[in-house]
Design a protein around this motif. Structure first.
Motif, PDB file in Angstrom:
ATOM      1  N   ARG A   3      15.232  32.855 -28.893  1.00  0.00           N
ATOM      2  CA  ARG A   3      14.645  32.882 -27.605  1.00  0.00           C
ATOM      3  C   ARG A   3      15.710  33.737 -26.743  1.00  0.00           C
ATOM      4  N   PRO A   4      15.045  34.417 -25.597  1.00  0.00           N
ATOM      5  CA  PRO A   4      16.080  35.069 -24.855  1.00  0.00           C
ATOM      6  C   PRO A   4      16.983  34.077 -24.100  1.00  0.00           C
ATOM      7  N   SER A   5      18.266  34.397 -24.378  1.00  0.00           N
ATOM      8  CA  SER A   5      19.213  33.344 -23.854  1.00  0.00           C
ATOM      9  C   SER A   5      18.575  32.761 -22.462  1.00  0.00           C
ATOM     10  N   ARG A   6      18.552  31.345 -22.627  1.00  0.00           N
ATOM     11  CA  ARG A   6      17.946  30.897 -21.358  1.00  0.00           C
ATOM     12  C   ARG A   6      19.115  31.037 -19.990  1.00  0.00           C
ATOM     13  N   LEU A   7      20.290  30.931 -20.497  1.00  0.00           N
ATOM     14  CA  LEU A   7      21.195  31.287 -19.581  1.00  0.00           C
ATOM     15  C   LEU A   7      21.239  32.298 -18.748  1.00  0.00           C
ATOM     16  N   LEU A   8      20.825  33.521 -19.439  1.00  0.00           N
ATOM     17  CA  LEU A   8      20.760  34.683 -18.640  1.00  0.00           C
ATOM     18  C   LEU A   8      19.762  34.645 -17.797  1.00  0.00           C
TER      19      LEU A   8
ATOM     20  N   GLN B 272      23.703  34.656 -28.997  1.00  0.00           N
ATOM     21  CA  GLN B 272      23.249  34.166 -27.849  1.00  0.00           C
ATOM     22  C   GLN B 272      23.232  32.584 -27.868  1.00  0.00           C
ATOM     23  N   VAL B 273      23.921  32.092 -29.020  1.00  0.00           N
ATOM     24  CA  VAL B 273      23.873  30.606 -29.125  1.00  0.00           C
ATOM     25  C   VAL B 273      24.416  29.902 -28.018  1.00  0.00           C
ATOM     26  N   PHE B 274      23.532  28.856 -27.336  1.00  0.00           N
ATOM     27  CA  PHE B 274      23.973  27.909 -26.178  1.00  0.00           C
ATOM     28  C   PHE B 274      23.492  26.665 -26.489  1.00  0.00           C
ATOM     29  N   ASP B 275      22.198  26.368 -26.634  1.00  0.00           N
ATOM     30  CA  ASP B 275      21.886  25.029 -26.438  1.00  0.00           C
ATOM     31  C   ASP B 275      22.548  23.921 -27.327  1.00  0.00           C
ATOM     32  N   PRO B 292      30.235  32.916 -26.220  1.00  0.00           N
ATOM     33  CA  PRO B 292      30.441  33.749 -24.895  1.00  0.00           C
ATOM     34  C   PRO B 292      29.115  33.189 -24.056  1.00  0.00           C
ATOM     35  N   ALA B 293      28.002  32.770 -24.496  1.00  0.00           N
ATOM     36  CA  ALA B 293      26.963  32.238 -23.856  1.00  0.00           C
ATOM     37  C   ALA B 293      27.338  31.027 -23.110  1.00  0.00           C
ATOM     38  N   TYR B 294      28.025  30.258 -23.729  1.00  0.00           N
ATOM     39  CA  TYR B 294      28.711  28.653 -23.108  1.00  0.00           C
ATOM     40  C   TYR B 294      29.456  29.121 -22.306  1.00  0.00           C
ATOM     41  N   LEU B 295      30.462  30.211 -22.443  1.00  0.00           N
ATOM     42  CA  LEU B 295      31.254  30.823 -21.427  1.00  0.00           C
ATOM     43  C   LEU B 295      30.819  31.075 -19.930  1.00  0.00           C
ATOM     44  N   VAL B 315      29.343  42.400 -21.603  1.00  0.00           N
ATOM     45  CA  VAL B 315      30.060  42.765 -22.755  1.00  0.00           C
ATOM     46  C   VAL B 315      29.295  42.378 -24.188  1.00  0.00           C
ATOM     47  N   VAL B 316      28.635  41.087 -23.993  1.00  0.00           N
ATOM     48  CA  VAL B 316      27.901  40.533 -25.190  1.00  0.00           C
ATOM     49  C   VAL B 316      26.826  41.469 -25.445  1.00  0.00           C
ATOM     50  N   LEU B 317      26.310  41.823 -24.469  1.00  0.00           N
ATOM     51  CA  LEU B 317      25.222  43.023 -24.623  1.00  0.00           C
ATOM     52  C   LEU B 317      25.507  44.227 -25.520  1.00  0.00           C
ATOM     53  N   VAL B 318      26.673  44.606 -25.007  1.00  0.00           N
ATOM     54  CA  VAL B 318      27.182  45.902 -25.916  1.00  0.00           C
ATOM     55  C   VAL B 318      27.425  45.549 -27.128  1.00  0.00           C
ATOM     56  N   ILE B 319      28.184  44.431 -27.483  1.00  0.00           N
ATOM     57  CA  ILE B 319      28.217  43.938 -28.727  1.00  0.00           C
ATOM     58  C   ILE B 319      27.230  43.796 -29.640  1.00  0.00           C
ATOM     59  N   ILE B 320      25.892  43.301 -28.933  1.00  0.00           N
ATOM     60  CA  ILE B 320      24.603  43.122 -29.673  1.00  0.00           C
ATOM     61  C   ILE B 320      24.189  44.304 -30.102  1.00  0.00           C
ATOM     62  N   LEU B 321      24.350  45.360 -29.261  1.00  0.00           N
ATOM     63  CA  LEU B 321      23.837  46.660 -29.394  1.00  0.00           C
ATOM     64  C   LEU B 321      24.627  47.167 -30.682  1.00  0.00           C
ATOM     65  N   VAL B 322      26.029  47.053 -30.568  1.00  0.00           N
ATOM     66  CA  VAL B 322      26.656  47.721 -31.726  1.00  0.00           C
ATOM     67  C   VAL B 322      26.362  47.092 -33.055  1.00  0.00           C
ATOM     68  N   PHE B 323      26.368  45.839 -33.115  1.00  0.00           N
ATOM     69  CA  PHE B 323      25.851  45.160 -34.318  1.00  0.00           C
ATOM     70  C   PHE B 323      24.445  45.470 -34.710  1.00  0.00           C
ATOM     71  N   THR B 324      23.425  45.716 -33.979  1.00  0.00           N
ATOM     72  CA  THR B 324      22.252  46.030 -34.355  1.00  0.00           C
ATOM     73  C   THR B 324      22.253  47.470 -34.778  1.00  0.00           C
TER      74      THR B 324
END
Lengths: 406, 335
Positions: A3-8, B272-275, B292-295, B315-324
């Motif tokens: 799911r798109p990061s809810r945080l974002l 994007q792991v957070f919950d 990063p998401a929790y940060l 910064v995380v967006l850039v990382i995801i783009l690089v990985f993909t």
């Protein structure tokens, strides 16, 4: 998880809201003291607390001066941040003491601390908690202190009386330790271990919070004392016994002592009504007694449209009669010194918590300091687990704090 | 002629306008604003208009200036990197395996198994996280089962154990501290700590994540498998292909687009792991489950540094783009 990061999303909607209604620079107006419609944001830990607060607001509304709309919010910090950044803050809202420096720095609050009736009646440590750079922003609502909570049956069985010195505490913890059952369980974080620092005459920063003071003999003594007890197995962490916090470990009889604040009373009553316990003042360390206080205040937003009316409402809430009514049924204590005896009359067993009000240290620093506290907690967890040395923790926390204080 | 075209153009724009307005208001504008915020010194406690320009300071805090903030960001990147490297292959492989099982024509009660495997994915992640807290508690099911299977009593404190798996492995062969070559630091984190591997606590979160997402990806593989034309397989059988050959020469190549989709979604989701972190460990113990998401949450809402939080997001967006991007290149090469 896909799911798109809810945080974002939260972050972005905060920004969007700001764009939509962020025209007001936050000036606010004095307005009239009567005839206003006010909004109040609050949080509550139980339906009972919720009801008492609602009744207080109803009582005020009945007086006919102003009308208050109370909003009790879950995820309080997020909701309040969104309202503040949108430029439409509630007129009156709860402020946790640890958020006060951020609010002070950003000019969120109208300084009304001294404008309530008889401001000298409040505990000095609490006033300090709500003072930033010399400005006393808001009057404390109530407060809690940390003290030693012990299982009376276990103490009787072991022939113990509440410890009054560090040596006695170690001896008691040792005597009460059984396999899988440390004598004392306390959370591995600054907001618990700090009491031992206070008792040893140590503290992470100086009183003005302008300089880090980690690297002292007193700090070494305090950290080494708690670490050694953990190493010996007489102190333990809640997680190690499978509990979420000290109160849960204590209530489930996974330990015989814990260091917690007034909130443990409510938890014991609701979740563990059969455990018999008592509260004693924490033992004195090399430099005497010491504990920490936690408090919440009634803040008035600088950007509020009716500041005069908001102040009138806060005066009502902090009046001795109203404060007594609100705290009567709860373990949290009135922040006015003059109410202590009256409040204790029907709960003498909580005397130790009140006594802490006279010597407790505030647990508040400066904006951005929570990063340093996180690093300290990181180190404290390592000390409790036994994979870090006291010297390393002192060095890393000193460095982290210096990054922030300059 | 041109007038008609013009009108058609107008009609086209008109028909598209709901989608364009929707995307603009809910996607483009917030992203652009967040990008702007990442260059401001904004606490999030006053209206955005009252914030000061910060230049690239928020990014410098994270990437170039030596400080505790950069150290925390480095830890979050390390943790999340191990998380991605563990969870993405595991969930992809398991999902594929389950899809094959559920797709097998001989299996009885296929519907039941399909539902059972998919169930974790439709359950609230917070509820699942709380159940896992009980499972991984020192007296929980995991320890009980392990104690029964393994010699001795297992009393691991899963969610409070900060030891890295690679460190534990090295300790088992007698390496207990950083060798000289790893004494140096990168982004305020020693090389030795970069190479810690996921902590025991993070591994528990990884197991949970794999368990919850496998079902969704199984469904995607299942759809892919059911799109493989039966004629092709029959034709191959008639030509004398063994089941193994049929699998590797026909089924697998035809599933490549699905594999690409699953890997891409997996990488994006795991970065994007957070919950789970929010519910289970709050970034602890010793910051080994900080992501990063929790940060972003911690800096934005607890630390009142909304500008820095926005910078982390980019910064995380850039990382995801690089990985993909890398994953695309790898899959394309094989084609």
């Amino acid at each position: 998880m896909i799911r798109p990061s809810r945080l974002l999303t939260i972050l972005l909607s905060t920004v969007l809201l700001t764009a939509a209604c962020g025209d007001d620079g936050g000036g606010g107006t004095e307005g009239n003291a009567t005839g206003a419609k006010l909004t109040m944001f609050a949080f509550s830990s139980s339906p009972a607390e919720d009801a008492v607060l609602r009744k207080a607001v109803d009582d005020y509304n009945k007086q006919g001066r102003n009308t208050v709309d109370l909003k009790v919010l879950p995820e309080y910090d997020t909701a309040l941040t969104t309202a503040l950044s949108g430029g439409e803050p509630p007129d009156v809202f709860y402020v946790n003491d640890n958020k006060l420096p951020d609010f002070g720095k950003n000019g969120v609050l109208e300084p009304i601390g001294d404008k309530v009736d008889n401001p000298g009646d409040f505990y000095d440590t609490l006033k300090q908690s709500f003072t930033y750079k010399g400005t006393y922003y808001c009057a404390p609502k109530d407060f809690s202190t940390l003290q030693l909570v012990y299982n009376t049956a276990d103490f009787t069985a072991a022939g113990l009386t509440p410890p009054t010195t560090w040596d006695e505490l170690t001896a008691a913890a040792k005597a009460l330790t059984k396999p899988g059952h440390p004598g004392l369980v306390l959370g591995p974080e600054f907001y618990r271990w700090g009491v031992f620092m206070a008792q040893a005459g140590a503290w992470p920063t100086n009183d003005d919070v302008t300089k880090m003071t980690m690297d002292t003999a007193e700090m070494r003594t305090a950290l080494q004392y708690v670490t050694d007890n953990h190493k010996a197995g007489w102190f333990g962490t809640p997680a190690a016994v499978g509990a979420g916090w000290g109160g849960e470990a204590f209530g489930k009889a996974l330990t015989s002592m814990t260091i917690e604040g007034n909130w443990i009373v409510g938890a014991m009553k609701n979740d563990f009504p059969n455990t018999k316990y008592a509260v004693a003042e924490l033992p004195a360390g090399p430099k005497g007694k010491g504990t920490m206080s936690y408090s919440v205040c009634y803040g008035v937003a600088k950007a509020a449209k009716n500041k005069a009316a908001a102040l009138d409402f806060v005066k009502f809430l902090t009046s001795p009669d109203e404060q007594y009514t609100v705290t009567k049924e709860f373990p949290v204590m009135p922040s006015r010194k003059s109410l202590a005896d009256k409040w204790l009359a029907d709960k003498p067993e909580l005397k130790a918590f009140v006594a802490g009000g006279d010597y407790a240290k505030k647990s508040v620093f400066v904006p951005g300091f929570s990063t340093a506290i996180d690093t300290f907690n990181d180190g404290i967890q390592g000390l409790a687990k036994g994979n870090k040395q006291v010297g390393d923790v002192i060095t890393s926390t000193q460095k982290a704090g210096t990054d922030i204080l300059g | 002629m041109s007038r008609i075209h013009g009108r058609q153009g107008l009609a086209g724009w008109l028909f598209m306008s709901p989608a364009i307005i929707g995307l603009g208001v809910f996607m483009v504008a917030p992203i652009a604003l967040a990008l702007w915020v990442s260059f401001r010194d904004w606490s999030g406690l006053t209206p955005l208009g009252a914030s000061e320009p910060a230049g690239a300071a928020n990014y410098a805090d994270l990437l170039t200036d030596s400080s505790v903030v950069r150290g925390d960001f480095a830890k979050s990147l390390r943790n999340n990197l191990y998380y991605v490297l563990g969870v993405v292959p595991a969930q992809t492989f398991l999902a594929f395996l389950l899809a094959l099982v559920v797709n097998a024509r001989l299996l009885k009660g296929r519907t039941f198994f399909r539902t059972a495997f998919y169930f974790p994915s439709v359950t609230s992640s917070i509820a699942v996280a709380f159940i896992f807290i009980f499972l991984f508690s020192p007296t929980g099911v995991v320890n009980t089962v392990l104690s029964a299977v393994l010699p001795g009593k297992v009393d691991l404190v899963w969610l409070d154990d900060s030891d890295g798996l690679l460190h534990l492995l090295l300790r088992a062969v007698g390496v207990d501290a950083a060798p000289g070559a790893l004494r140096g630091e990168f982004m305020d984190l020693s090389w030795w700590d970069w190479l810690s591997g996921p902590s025991v606590a993070l591994s528990s979160v990884m197991i949970l994540a794999t368990w919850t997402t496998t079902g969704t990806f199984m469904l995607m593989f299942l759809a892919g498998l059911q799109n493989v034309p039966e004629e092709l397989e029959e034709a191959a059988s008639i030509d004398g292909a063994s089941p193994r050959q049929r699998f590797f020469r026909i089924t697998l190549p035809l599933l490549k687009p699905t594999l690409f989709l699953v890997l891409t979604l997996g990488i994006i989701g795991t970065w994007q792991v957070f919950d789970q972190v929010y519910a289970m460990t709050s970034g602890g113990p010793q910051k080994t489950t900080l992501t990063p998401a929790y940060l972003i949450y911690r800096e934005g809402f607890q630390n009142s540094a909304m500008g820095r939080a926005a910078a982390i997001a980019f910064v995380v967006l850039v990382i995801i783009l690089v990985f993909t991007g890398v994953q695309r290149l790898v899959l394309r090469k094989e084609r």
